[in-house]
Design an enzyme around this catalytic site. Sequence first.
Site, mmCIF file in Angstrom:
data_model
loop_
_atom_site.group_PDB
_atom_site.id
_atom_site.type_symbol
_atom_site.label_atom_id
_atom_site.label_comp_id
_atom_site.label_asym_id
_atom_site.label_seq_id
_atom_site.Cartn_x
_atom_site.Cartn_y
_atom_site.Cartn_z
ATOM 1 N N HIS A 59 0.998 -1.038 0.016
ATOM 2 C CA HIS A 59 0.041 -0.047 -0.008
ATOM 3 C C HIS A 59 0.823 1.364 0.002
ATOM 4 O O HIS A 59 1.924 1.088 0.073
ATOM 5 C CB HIS A 59 -1.034 -0.083 1.232
ATOM 6 C CG HIS A 59 -2.115 -0.714 1.102
ATOM 7 N ND1 HIS A 59 -3.115 -0.957 1.986
ATOM 8 C CD2 HIS A 59 -2.544 -1.928 0.290
ATOM 9 C CE1 HIS A 59 -4.002 -1.770 1.518
ATOM 10 N NE2 HIS A 59 -3.775 -2.575 0.561
ATOM 11 N N GLU A 61 1.459 3.756 2.109
ATOM 12 C CA GLU A 61 2.192 3.766 3.456
ATOM 13 C C GLU A 61 3.442 2.737 3.462
ATOM 14 O O GLU A 61 4.354 3.304 4.000
ATOM 15 C CB GLU A 61 1.216 3.923 4.834
ATOM 16 C CG GLU A 61 0.214 4.802 4.838
ATOM 17 C CD GLU A 61 -1.420 4.425 3.951
ATOM 18 O OE1 GLU A 61 -2.086 5.025 4.299
ATOM 19 O OE2 GLU A 61 -1.064 3.505 3.192
ATOM 20 N N SER A 86 -7.274 7.520 4.178
ATOM 21 C CA SER A 86 -7.356 7.008 5.609
ATOM 22 C C SER A 86 -6.728 5.713 5.611
ATOM 23 O O SER A 86 -6.926 4.790 4.893
ATOM 24 C CB SER A 86 -8.738 7.128 6.134
ATOM 25 O OG SER A 86 -8.840 6.557 7.320
ATOM 26 N N CYS A 88 -5.530 1.976 6.292
ATOM 27 C CA CYS A 88 -6.378 0.839 6.666
ATOM 28 C C CYS A 88 -5.812 -0.022 7.758
ATOM 29 O O CYS A 88 -4.847 0.484 8.303
ATOM 30 C CB CYS A 88 -6.235 -0.133 5.282
ATOM 31 S SG CYS A 88 -4.530 -0.707 4.989
ATOM 32 N N CYS A 91 -1.847 -0.686 7.195
ATOM 33 C CA CYS A 91 -0.955 0.247 7.366
ATOM 34 C C CYS A 91 -1.132 1.390 8.690
ATOM 35 O O CYS A 91 0.174 1.644 9.233
ATOM 36 C CB CYS A 91 -1.501 1.273 6.406
ATOM 37 S SG CYS A 91 -1.173 0.796 4.733
#
Length: 155
Positions: A59, A61, A86, A88, A91
């Site tokens: 992802h 991040e 935002s 998950c 992350c």
Amino acid sequence: MKDQDPAESMAKFMEAAIEQARQGLAEGGIPIGAVLVHENRIIGSGHNRRVQMGSAIRHGETDALEQAGRQPAAVYQNSVMYTTLSPCSMCAGAILLYGIPKVVVGENRTFMGEEAWLAKRGVEVVVLNNSTCIEMMRSFIAAEPTLWNEDIGEA
């Protein structure tokens, strides 16, 4: 040398995260970007590369953390994660694992991640609800609902 205005810094780093999201979209991936900032300097930048790398976990991040490379705990504990969406559960877990004390979120209208969990664990969460981030995700989700659901673990 004059210190940079905090709002100006926040805008600059969110723009860098947005640029990462755009890069991911241009590569055929999911438009989520992130940058890890330490002492007002980007030390890691990344974007969602699940499609491009055939990865289950890359992802925005986690890619930014990977690009930052191994760092002493004190670096993470004095850093800020900027992310266009935002975070998950995965992350958010990485943010907690490395003790990152602050997360600046581009938007949480198209997807509400684990902001409450992060805040409960002492992480400062700032949500900008940036119109560019919102529109990028809304357009992507409308165009690629199956790929989006795969990314967030839904059927």
